[in-house]
Design a protein around this motif. Structure first.
Motif, short mmCIF file in Angstrom:
data_model
loop_
_atom_site.label_atom_id
_atom_site.label_comp_id
_atom_site.label_asym_id
_atom_site.label_seq_id
_atom_site.Cartn_x
_atom_site.Cartn_y
_atom_site.Cartn_z
N HIS A 149 0.89 -1.09 -0.11
CA HIS A 149 -0.02 0.17 -0.17
C HIS A 149 0.81 1.21 -0.10
CE1 HIS A 149 -3.92 -2.12 1.33
NE2 HIS A 149 -3.35 -2.48 0.24
N TRP A 179 0.47 6.72 -6.92
CA TRP A 179 -0.39 7.58 -7.19
C TRP A 179 0.05 9.19 -6.99
CZ3 TRP A 179 -3.09 11.12 -3.31
CH2 TRP A 179 -3.95 11.66 -4.06
N GLN A 225 -7.50 13.17 -10.29
CA GLN A 225 -6.55 12.68 -9.44
C GLN A 225 -7.34 11.48 -8.55
OE1 GLN A 225 -5.21 15.36 -6.46
NE2 GLN A 225 -3.86 16.34 -7.81
N ARG A 226 -8.58 11.82 -8.38
CA ARG A 226 -9.59 10.76 -7.60
C ARG A 226 -9.69 9.55 -8.58
NH1 ARG A 226 -13.09 14.80 -3.88
NH2 ARG A 226 -11.46 15.10 -2.36
N GLN A 237 -7.75 8.46 -10.58
CA GLN A 237 -6.38 7.60 -10.59
C GLN A 237 -6.23 6.84 -9.51
OE1 GLN A 237 -5.26 8.05 -13.73
NE2 GLN A 237 -6.76 9.53 -13.85
N LEU A 238 -6.84 7.02 -8.32
CA LEU A 238 -6.68 6.38 -7.10
C LEU A 238 -6.80 4.80 -7.17
CD1 LEU A 238 -8.43 8.42 -4.38
CD2 LEU A 238 -5.98 7.93 -4.26
N PRO A 239 -5.55 4.06 -6.94
CA PRO A 239 -5.85 2.44 -6.89
C PRO A 239 -7.02 2.20 -5.80
CG PRO A 239 -3.60 3.12 -6.54
CD PRO A 239 -4.33 4.57 -6.36
N ALA A 240 -7.57 1.06 -6.15
CA ALA A 240 -8.69 0.91 -5.04
C ALA A 240 -8.52 0.41 -3.84
CB ALA A 240 -9.52 -0.27 -5.92
N ARG A 299 -7.91 3.74 -1.93
CA ARG A 299 -8.82 4.98 -2.17
C ARG A 299 -9.65 5.15 -1.10
NH1 ARG A 299 -11.20 6.98 -6.37
NH2 ARG A 299 -13.54 7.94 -6.05
N GLU A 300 -10.16 4.42 -0.13
CA GLU A 300 -11.06 4.78 1.09
C GLU A 300 -9.99 5.44 2.00
OE1 GLU A 300 -13.11 2.71 4.94
OE2 GLU A 300 -13.71 1.97 2.72
N VAL A 333 -7.12 7.57 1.31
CA VAL A 333 -6.78 8.63 0.88
C VAL A 333 -8.32 9.57 1.03
CG1 VAL A 333 -6.23 10.12 -1.41
CG2 VAL A 333 -4.85 7.68 -0.70
N LEU A 334 -9.16 9.15 0.40
CA LEU A 334 -10.38 9.95 0.58
C LEU A 334 -10.51 10.33 1.96
CD1 LEU A 334 -12.65 8.36 -2.09
CD2 LEU A 334 -11.02 10.41 -2.45
#
Length: 196
Positions: free
Chosen positions: A49, A56, A167-168, A170-173, A176-177, A179-180
């Motif tokens: 991760h 990213w 950018q969002r 492009q976030l890897p799954a 994602r949670e 980073v958001l």
């Protein structure tokens, strides 16, 4: 002349001295999120991760790098920093090499107009993810600021939103949670560029 020490200012954890004045920079909050600290340092962030966050952040910086390269075609420091970040992800360079590359990219920003300066600082933050994973938001925030600074003032807000949304996507799954959630928590120390 010795470098000036970081200062504390209202609304920012620390400031950096650049171009003869203090600037607030997106940095780590006082209370670090263990989800953004690697397992070997007592957090819960896996190496996989950590590499995804770095990748990213590098994508964010690359997306606006042309703003620096257009202004300074002979200065390859931000581009080289991104290359070092990619090499770190592949395990080809050590964290210390990435850390030094971050300083070089940041130095390239000195004296530049905002679009180029923010693009170089984005590259510096992106490669610094190797050292501290939470620098990912610094890379993204500076890229958003670069996008907003390169258009007329009336179009800046729309340009920032467009960059943030790119950018969002492009976030890897897998991250994602994380980073958001981190964007919501730290938007205030990143010029509120992540606000919804």
């Amino acid at each position: 002349m010795a470098p000036l020490p970081p200062r504390r200012l209202a609304g920012a954890d620390t400031c950096s001295f650049v171009d003869g004045r203090y600037w607030s920079v997106p940095i780590l909050p006082k209370e670090r999120d263990p989800r953004l600290i690697t397992v070997r340092r007592g957090g819960t962030l896996t190496d996989e991760h950590h590499r995804l966050l770095a990748d990213w952040a590098l994508l964010c910086a690359e997306h606006v790098l042309h703003l620096f390269e257009h202004q300074q075609p002979g200065d390859s420091r931000p581009h080289e920093a991104i290359d070092v970040g990619r090499a770190w992800i592949r395990g080809e360079v050590r964290m210390g090499d990435a850390h030094r590359a971050a300083f070089q990219a940041n130095a390239a920003a000195r004296g530049m107009a905002d679009p180029a300066k923010f693009a170089a600082l984005s590259a510096g933050q992106a490669v610094a993810v190797a050292h501290v994973a939470a620098h990912d938001l610094g890379a993204a925030a500076y890229a958003i600021r670069a996008a907003g600074a390169c258009v007329p003032a009336d179009d800046a807000a729309q340009a920032r939103v467009k960059e943030r949304e790119w950018q969002r996507v492009q976030l890897p799954a897998a991250v994602r949670e994380l980073v958001l959630d981190d964007q919501q928590r730290r938007s205030a120390i990143c010029w509120n560029v992540f606000d919804y």
